[in-house]
Enzyme design. Structure first.
Site, PDB file in Angstrom:
ATOM      1  N   ALA A  51      16.957  43.581   9.361  1.00 49.95           N
ATOM      2  CA  ALA A  51      17.981  42.847  10.098  1.00 49.95           C
ATOM      3  C   ALA A  51      17.721  42.932  11.604  1.00 49.95           C
ATOM      4  CB  ALA A  51      19.365  43.387   9.745  1.00 49.95           C
ATOM      5  N   HIS A  98      21.642  53.291  -8.273  1.00 44.42           N
ATOM      6  CA  HIS A  98      20.452  52.647  -8.822  1.00 44.42           C
ATOM      7  C   HIS A  98      20.050  53.344 -10.104  1.00 44.42           C
ATOM      8  CE1 HIS A  98      16.498  50.983  -9.213  1.00 44.42           C
ATOM      9  NE2 HIS A  98      16.728  50.163  -8.206  1.00 44.42           N
ATOM     10  N   ARG A 115      22.516  46.527 -12.079  1.00 49.87           N
ATOM     11  CA  ARG A 115      22.399  47.964 -11.835  1.00 49.87           C
ATOM     12  C   ARG A 115      23.618  48.767 -12.248  1.00 49.87           C
ATOM     13  NH1 ARG A 115      19.471  47.467  -5.989  1.00 49.87           N
ATOM     14  NH2 ARG A 115      17.494  46.862  -6.926  1.00 49.87           N
ATOM     15  N   GLU A 118      22.541  45.645   5.948  1.00 52.27           N
ATOM     16  CA  GLU A 118      23.332  46.523   5.084  1.00 52.27           C
ATOM     17  C   GLU A 118      24.580  47.047   5.794  1.00 52.27           C
ATOM     18  OE1 GLU A 118      20.921  49.405   2.999  1.00 52.27           O
ATOM     19  OE2 GLU A 118      22.674  50.470   2.227  1.00 52.27           O
TER      20      GLU A 118
HETATM   21  C1  LIG Z   1      14.041  53.202  -1.966  1.00 51.92           C
HETATM   22  C2  LIG Z   1      14.685  51.862  -1.714  1.00 51.92           C
HETATM   23  C3  LIG Z   1      14.154  50.711  -2.294  1.00 51.92           C
HETATM   24  C4  LIG Z   1      14.739  49.471  -2.051  1.00 51.92           C
HETATM   25  N1  LIG Z   1      14.179  48.366  -2.634  1.00 51.92           N
HETATM   26  C5  LIG Z   1      14.719  47.155  -2.387  1.00 51.92           C
HETATM   27  C6  LIG Z   1      14.127  45.983  -2.938  1.00 51.92           C
HETATM   28  O1  LIG Z   1      13.142  46.035  -3.652  1.00 51.92           O
HETATM   29  N2  LIG Z   1      14.692  44.785  -2.666  1.00 51.92           N
HETATM   30  C7  LIG Z   1      15.788  44.677  -1.869  1.00 51.92           C
HETATM   31  O2  LIG Z   1      16.236  43.574  -1.623  1.00 51.92           O
HETATM   32  N3  LIG Z   1      16.363  45.774  -1.324  1.00 51.92           N
HETATM   33  C8  LIG Z   1      15.853  47.004  -1.552  1.00 51.92           C
HETATM   34  N4  LIG Z   1      16.456  48.117  -1.007  1.00 51.92           N
HETATM   35  C9  LIG Z   1      17.572  47.966  -0.074  1.00 51.92           C
HETATM   36  C10 LIG Z   1      17.071  47.550   1.301  1.00 51.92           C
HETATM   37  O3  LIG Z   1      15.843  48.185   1.569  1.00 51.92           O
HETATM   38  C11 LIG Z   1      18.017  47.900   2.439  1.00 51.92           C
HETATM   39  O4  LIG Z   1      19.302  47.540   2.113  1.00 51.92           O
HETATM   40  C12 LIG Z   1      17.637  47.148   3.691  1.00 51.92           C
HETATM   41  O5  LIG Z   1      16.284  47.366   3.985  1.00 51.92           O
HETATM   42  C13 LIG Z   1      18.484  47.530   4.871  1.00 51.92           C
HETATM   43  O6  LIG Z   1      17.969  46.909   6.029  1.00 51.92           O
HETATM   44  P1  LIG Z   1      18.728  46.989   7.407  1.00 51.92           P
HETATM   45  O7  LIG Z   1      17.899  46.240   8.378  1.00 51.92           O
HETATM   46  O8  LIG Z   1      20.128  46.563   7.234  1.00 51.92           O
HETATM   47  O9  LIG Z   1      18.797  48.535   7.775  1.00 51.92           O
HETATM   48  P2  LIG Z   1      17.654  49.713   7.874  1.00 51.92           P
HETATM   49  O10 LIG Z   1      16.325  49.249   7.431  1.00 51.92           O
HETATM   50  O11 LIG Z   1      18.285  50.856   7.215  1.00 51.92           O
HETATM   51  O12 LIG Z   1      17.535  49.945   9.397  1.00 51.92           O
HETATM   52  C14 LIG Z   1      18.482  50.632  10.142  1.00 51.92           C
HETATM   53  C15 LIG Z   1      17.997  50.734  11.560  1.00 51.92           C
HETATM   54  O13 LIG Z   1      19.057  51.172  12.373  1.00 51.92           O
HETATM   55  C16 LIG Z   1      18.655  52.262  13.145  1.00 51.92           C
HETATM   56  N5  LIG Z   1      19.831  53.096  13.336  1.00 51.92           N
HETATM   57  C17 LIG Z   1      20.689  53.560  12.403  1.00 51.92           C
HETATM   58  N6  LIG Z   1      21.666  54.257  12.977  1.00 51.92           N
HETATM   59  C18 LIG Z   1      21.434  54.244  14.291  1.00 51.92           C
HETATM   60  C19 LIG Z   1      22.085  54.817  15.412  1.00 51.92           C
HETATM   61  N7  LIG Z   1      23.194  55.534  15.292  1.00 51.92           N
HETATM   62  N8  LIG Z   1      21.530  54.618  16.639  1.00 51.92           N
HETATM   63  C20 LIG Z   1      20.387  53.884  16.778  1.00 51.92           C
HETATM   64  N9  LIG Z   1      19.751  53.325  15.763  1.00 51.92           N
HETATM   65  C21 LIG Z   1      20.262  53.499  14.531  1.00 51.92           C
HETATM   66  C22 LIG Z   1      17.554  52.918  12.385  1.00 51.92           C
HETATM   67  O14 LIG Z   1      16.730  53.632  13.273  1.00 51.92           O
HETATM   68  C23 LIG Z   1      16.862  51.710  11.792  1.00 51.92           C
HETATM   69  O15 LIG Z   1      15.977  51.160  12.739  1.00 51.92           O
HETATM   70  C24 LIG Z   1      15.882  49.370  -1.246  1.00 51.92           C
HETATM   71  C25 LIG Z   1      16.417  50.513  -0.691  1.00 51.92           C
HETATM   72  C26 LIG Z   1      15.850  51.765  -0.935  1.00 51.92           C
HETATM   73  C27 LIG Z   1      16.510  52.982  -0.406  1.00 51.92           C
END
Ligand SMILES: Cc1cc2nc3c(=O)[nH]c(=O)nc-3n(C[C@H](O)[C@H](O)[C@H](O)COP(=O)(O)OP(=O)(O)OC[C@H]3O[C@@H](n4cnc5c(N)ncnc54)[C@H](O)[C@@H]3O)c2cc1C
Ligand code: FES
Lengths: 254, 637
Positions: free
Chosen positions: B44, B266, B330, B425
């Protein structure tokens, strides 16, 4: 079979980038062989905390071998003795009771120590920023299936793209070279039709920045390939050199 | 207060196009006058930072890790959905929309989900253009597979490393903008407060994790992309640094927290093995395409798997759900595994595991085919367990995995606090009470590449903001408060470590607010958490200094927030007197033990307003209207 073992650790402790560090001795007792190496350090750190001492600083995040955040030199080997394994995926069943384990940070001119086992690897980001991308803005991309890519080319690109940017290749190389890291990205993009138009520019830009950042030269020691937890091949370095030479010959870029 | 999701009018398939046309635009030469803060560099945050910078905005981007490439998104394995219908098996925007609404057990917002399905195809185009090496078939075209909860093959993948490749794509676009000077990147920073001025989000306070200095950053809008909070359970599949801090700090400053009790378990994770365990490892759900789930028919059967004859095995998913079989969503798969273990049919040393067996698939397709599909997953399994899944069945058990709940946002992805946008997320809107596999990656990239670039323009062009800088007193006050809290944590010098508290909190939540919930248990959990929180602030031991690299202090701050936040989670679970998706309240189930919704009383989003420590948060409701997908009892039989 699960069992418990006792270990002696010699861990590099260093308060900050500009102070001297040294190896300190700690005892890790009753360590289950099912634990990962980092879980073993967790146990030691809990103990140190309760003894009013400062825990060992170490980088880690995913603990499943994909984020590239962890890494240390274990008994002289980047990420420890197991092939194709990051430190977080190294399990204690590969050690024996009464082993002495020396744990040190990555050492390279381009990676300054921040604290204990934590180093500054931002130079790797700087290399990517110099050209490790296809210059395409969001929107306006054509349909994903409009260019067919032979399966074996896609697989080769994926092999190169599997690099996790942990820096083990730099730490393992006697010259602290970042060739394997840089070549993996250059190869991935040069193999794919999407990356071809910029291949020359990219190779020149990334290699120049890599040199400026204080990484050493490649003298074909192959330590990088041997220690890479993702088993990235040094064929990528050959591919990069080819791109670089081609770039020099045909490029209009000065 | 009734919340307004600001869903535009018109037929669902035309809403987004029409709305984009109606949104105010920012003149290209004015864009460089606007500063935008993006917190997080996962799918994101990475995609949002790059896309906003390409448009000409000044972007400042923050993340906790030493590099933006290491965000938790990197760990996603299985794949990303898109309604491309390349396999010609009946997929369409409408079907992806329908599956996602139904999969979410009718607790998501229709219009958001439709938009997600609409832009899903553009995501794949964009990623391929960036050089993401998706799997291809022999003809060189993109390969697809099916994933839990879907009967069509719409999942694109890059071996078992899809999240890594998509994130590296977004990271490459971000790196290009850093090089162009349009994004200033601040790694190793943790957001510890949101600064609100005149009811508008105008900046953040971050701690520099190397020096310990607190820094103030101002902006015209703040975009939180800080991921999910299931590390509140201590053991989960999430990376160690995943936290609720950024979202919860925003909540304390007035942003509403929506559906916090909707967490996903999961079904296919490596079972737990000891108290020292620091996290749980997921085995991609794609394994369920070829693996068959079973347990011994007789409770207490402790023979090794290969000594249990076919006739004494219970393939309970295939038997109970003949049309979806091992591919049920799931929540259904997880609950069934728990049920089997509860009656004593669990396998392995702890009895908390079921088999996932590849014997038949290997016989049918050959080891090579299976190795090509899942080789790296099998290898990972063997590394952790020292057992070879080509020869003995894997053992799996459900684990905490994903947060459907998150900060409340409207159709623009803006929270109730003006100027605070929440993507990925960290927000709540698209997955309802249960997320289907391969749809989180899709949502993160949809939000960042294709939604925020439009909606943020509408906000910036359509509102007036005071001229402020980080010299404004609100920044000083927030910094002071953060500082006081840090000093408090360091000065307690008690007898228990941070992890010790975290583990206890996690165990309590897993027992009472996990796979199955009931009122008595939830009440007990609430009491327990309250006591634990009080003890934490008197008895925690945080070594080290404030102005230093101090990982114990980082964790202490996160656990302190988890402790406070988890009470809201339990409140939310208590308030929702129905079962839906991941929220399974034992008092509400069908005769066949499926989740029983109460659409009359609970077809809404529950959004919670923070009202001060020790006060019950205030409930706000966004009613959910289903005009396009008929509300039905989910069935996967
Ligand atoms: C093992 C695993 C496998 C998965 N497989 C799949 C899949 O196959 N298909 C699918 O669709 N989804 C999958 N998911 C779910 C999916 O990966 C996540 O929901 C998604 O990647 C979240 O992306 P995001 O950009 O919202 O957050 P994240 O990738 O969690 O990024 C969060 C970011 O925010 C930053 N951050 C957090 N808190 C702070 C703070 N207080 N100050 C500064 N920075 C902060 C972190 O440093 C990071 O850069 C999987 C999840 C897991 C755990
Ligand atoms: S912690 Fe992520 S690779 Fe080791």
């Amino acid at each position: 079979m699960t069992k418990n073992i006792n270990l002696t650790l010699k861990v590099w402790r260093q308060k900050g980038p500009n102070v001297k560090g040294r190896l300190e001795t700690y005892y890790a007792n009753d360590i289950s062989t099912d634990m990962s190496f980092l879980e073993m350090i967790d146990v030691v750190n809990e103990q140190l905390t309760l003894e009013d001492k400062e825990p060992i600083a170490f980088d880690h995040d995913c603990r499943e071998g994909i984020c590239g955040m962890c890494g240390a030199v274990i008994n002289g080997r980047a990420h420890g003795p197991e092939k194709g394994t990051t430190l977080c995926q190294l399990h204690m069943r590969h050690f024996s009771d009464k082993d002495v384990i020396v744990i040190e940070p990555w050492r390279a001119r381009a990676f300054k120590i921040i604290k204990d086992l934590v180093v500054d690897r931002s130079a790797l980001d700087t290399i990517i920023q110099a050209g490790g991308y296809v210059s395409v803005d969001t929107g306006g991309a054509q349909d994903a299936n409009s260019i067919a890519i032979p399966q074996e080319i896609a697989e080769l690109a994926m092999d190169a793209a599997a690099c996790i940017g942990c820096g083990a290749c730099v730490a393992a190389c006697p010259n602290a070279s970042a060739m394997l890291f840089t070549s993996a990205k250059i190869s991935q993009l040069a193999l794919l039709p999407q990356g071809k138009p910029e291949a020359a520019l990219r190779a020149i830009a990334m290699v120049n920045v890599m040199d400026k950042l204080g990484f050493g030269n490649c003298t074909n020691e192959k330590e990088c390939e041997a220690e890479c937890p993702k088993e990235i091949s040094i064929i990528n370095i050959a591919r990069m050199n080819r791109e670089f030479l081609k770039a020099g010959l045909i490029s209009t870029v000065k | 207060m009734q919340l307004d999701g600001k869903v535009p009018g018109g037929h669902i398939s035309e809403k987004w196009d029409k709305y984009r046309f109606d949104l105010k635009l920012v003149n290209p030469s004015n864009k460089r006058k606007f500063n935008i803060i993006v917190v997080g560099t996962g799918l994101a945050g990475g995609s949002a930072s790059a896309s906003l910078a390409e448009l000409g905005y000044n972007v400042k981007t923050f993340c906790i890790q030493d590099s933006p490439r290491r965000a938790h998104s990197i760990a996603a394995q299985g794949g990303i959905n898109a309604a491309k219908n390349y396999p010609n098996d009946g997929d369409s925007t409408w079907r992806l929309f329908y599956d996602t609404v139904k999969g979410g057990d009718f607790r998501s917002r229709e219009a958001n989900v439709y938009r997600l399905a609409q832009v899903s195809s553009n995501i794949i185009d964009q990623c391929v253009a960036q050089g993401v090496p998706f799997a291809r078939d022999y003809g060189g075209l993109l390969a697809n597979r099916s994933f839990g909860g879907a009967q069509v093959s719409r999942t694109f993948y890059a071996r078992g490393q899809t999240g890594q490749q998509l994130l590296l794509g977004a990271y490459s676009a971000l790196s290009r903008q850093i090089n162009a000077g349009k994004v200033t990147m601040f790694p190793r920073r943790e957001m510890l407060d949101l600064v609100v001025i005149n009811n508008q989000a105008r900046g953040i306070i971050v701690r520099n994790l190397i020096t310990g200095e607190l820094e103030s950053h101002d902006a015209d809008a703040v975009v939180l992309c800080t991921g999910g909070y299931v590390n509140v359970f201590f053991l989960s599949t999430n990376a160690m640094a995943c936290n609720v801090t950024a979202a919860f700090r925003a909540c304390k400053k007035g942003a509403f927290f929506a559906n916090p009790c909707f967490t996903q378990i999961h079904p296919t994770c490596i079972p737990m093995h000891g108290t020292f365990q620091s996290k749980l490892t997921l085995m991609s759900e794609s394994l369920r395409n070829d693996g068959r789930v079973w347990v011994p028919k007789n409770p207490g059967d402790k023979r090794p798997a290969n000594q249990i004859p076919e006739s004494e095995r219970d393939y309970y998913l295939e038997n109970k759900y003949p049309s979806f079989g091992n591919l049920v969503p799931r929540d259904v798969a997880s609950r069934n595994a728990k049920e089997q273990c509860d009656v004593g049919k669990g396998v392995g040393e702890t009895g908390l595991a079921v088999y996932l067996d590849f014997e038949e698939a290997i016989k049918r397709d050959g080891k090579n085919v299976i190795e090509k599909k899942y080789g790296n997953l099998f290898q990972m399994y063997e590394k952790i367990t020292a057992a070879n899944p080509y020869e003995t069945p894997m053992m799996i058990y459900p684990a905490m995995h994903y947060a459907m709940g998150g900060l409340w946002v409207d159709y623009n992805l803006m929270s109730n606090l003006e100027g605070l946008f929440v993507l990925g997320e960290a927000n709540f809107s698209d997955h309802g009470a249960n997320r289907l596999g391969a749809s989180a990656l899709m949502q993160g990239l949809a939000d960042g590449y294709f939604v925020i670039p439009y909606t943020i323009g509408g906000y910036l062009a359509g509102t007036s903001r005071k001229d402020i800088t980080s010299d404004h007193p609100a920044f000083k006050d927030a910094t002071q408060a953060v500082n006081t809290r840090i000093n408090k944590l360091l000065s307690i010098n008690g007898k228990r470590t941070v992890d010790d508290f975290h583990r206890e909190l996690g165990q309590t939540l897993w027992n009472h607010c996990g796979m199955a919930r009931n009122e008595a248990g939830l009440k007990k959990a609430k009491e327990h958490i309250k006591g634990l929180r009080e003890e934490f602030w008197q008895n925690v031991k945080v070594p080290g200094d404030e102005k230093d690299f101090n990982q114990s202090l980082e964790r202490a701050g996160r656990v302190a927030d988890f402790l406070e936040f988890s009470e809201i989670m339990v409140d939310d679970a208590l308030e929702r007197k129905e079962s839906c998706g991941g929220h399974f309240n034992e008092a509400y189930q069908t005769d066949e033990n499926e989740a029983l919704r109460d659409d009359e009383n609970f077809c809404h989003v529950a959004a919670w307003e923070f009202k001060g420590e020790n006060n019950k948060p205030e409930f706000h409701k966004e009613p959910l209207v289903f005009e396009n997908v008929k509300l039905t009892q989910r069935s996967y039989k």
